[in-house]
Design a protein around this motif. Structure first.
Motif, PDB file in Angstrom:
ATOM      1  N   LYS A 190       0.876  -1.192  -0.088  1.00  0.00           N
ATOM      2  CA  LYS A 190       0.384   0.190  -0.373  1.00  0.00           C
ATOM      3  C   LYS A 190       0.626   1.442  -0.242  1.00  0.00           C
ATOM      4  N   LYS A 191       0.416   1.842  -0.320  1.00  0.00           N
ATOM      5  CA  LYS A 191       1.309   3.337  -0.681  1.00  0.00           C
ATOM      6  C   LYS A 191       1.982   3.687   1.466  1.00  0.00           C
ATOM      7  N   GLY A 192       2.615   4.010   0.816  1.00  0.00           N
ATOM      8  CA  GLY A 192       3.855   4.372   2.237  1.00  0.00           C
ATOM      9  C   GLY A 192       4.249   3.307   2.511  1.00  0.00           C
ATOM     10  N   ASP A 193       4.515   2.166   2.494  1.00  0.00           N
ATOM     11  CA  ASP A 193       5.101   1.332   2.077  1.00  0.00           C
ATOM     12  C   ASP A 193       6.641   1.215   1.924  1.00  0.00           C
ATOM     13  N   PHE A 194       7.523   0.120   2.084  1.00  0.00           N
ATOM     14  CA  PHE A 194       8.560   0.099   1.332  1.00  0.00           C
ATOM     15  C   PHE A 194       8.616  -1.833   1.345  1.00  0.00           C
TER      16      PHE A 194
END
Length: 264
Positions: free
Chosen positions: A97-101
């Protein structure tokens, strides 16, 4: 009186629901660091079977679990090609998801044959756009195989599309001890990984070089203690922990990457 008690009960229930919701939201807001790669990142089930360990089994201990999840989705025997063609990447990407690495490390198995009957996992050498159609004897069908760089770019493109951050690691070095001497060799895949990361403008950890620098400062006898005696590739627990620390060492130098803020 009954009305007052009922009002108080409803108020307490409402407060509990709001509190519980805040906890759930806080948990969902926590980012995840996904690890993808081969057995040098996760060997077997990641529990040290046969005394073989990958660095991904220990790197989670170096992050603050209150702030970030660390999920090791690497699988032994995979190359940058088969991690995608066998559906492993699709399964991981669905969770990103957005913000993951997403931290990747491939290369050890990419040098294998393209179409042998044992694994059929190799990729075309280099980072170009060339491709080759082969018959995959494992899947019993035709398959178009691309370069190592092509598959890395595919990972990176997919990660960016999710609003997540891609981090490329060069593959860890194999056991460099030969005839009781530390012989450090250049790794083409380490160089190619660096070139792709630079071209795609994503962060790169020169893991291969960081670890070789550590080996070069040690005796051959000491370096041998980081590896199992079963082959020249896989580390034991001590070696895997050294590699995990090397990943973090490289990560700390990426000043613009937010991931290092989640370290202990």
């Amino acid at each position: 009186m009954k009305s007052a008690k009922k009002y108080l009960s409803l108020t307490l229930i409402g407060a509990f629901i709001i509190f519980s919701s805040c906890i759930v939201l806080k948990k969902q807001d926590k980012p995840t660091l996904f690890l993808i790669g081969d057995s040098t990142v996760k060997n077997g089930k990641g529990t040290g079977d046969g005394a073989l360990w990958g660095w991904g089994s220990f790197i989670g201990d170096l992050f603050d679990s209150e702030k970030i999840y660390v999920e090791n989705d690497a699988l032994g025997g995979t190359s940058s090609r088969t991690y995608q063609s066998n559906g492993l990447w699709d399964a991981v990407l669905a969770k990103v998801k957005k913000g993951d690495f997403v931290m990747m490390q491939f290369g050890h198995n990419d040098s294998s044959p393209l179409d042998d009957t044992a694994r059929a996992r190799g990729t075309i050498k280099g980072i170009g756009t060339e491709s080759r159609e082969i018959y995959n004897p494992i899947k019993k069908k035709r398959e178009v195989v691309y370069t190592y760089g092509w598959y890395l770019r595919k990972f990176i493109s997919d990660i960016k599309a999710k609003g997540a951050t891609a981090i490329v690691c060069s593959p860890v070095p194999r056991n460099p001890v030969k005839e009781d001497a530390v012989v450090l060799a250049n790794d083409s895949y380490a160089g190619w990984a660096a070139e792709v990361a630079k071209a795609e403008k994503v962060d790169f950890i020169p893991l291969n070089q960081i670890i070789k620098d550590k080996y070069g400062a040690l005796s051959a006898a000491k370096v041998k203690t980081f590896f199992t005696e079963k082959d020249h590739t896989h580390t034991n627990e001590t070696g895997a922990k050294l590699n995990a620390a090397a990943v973090v060492e490289g990560l700390k130098k990426l000043k613009k990457n937010k991931l290092h803020h989640y370290l202990k």
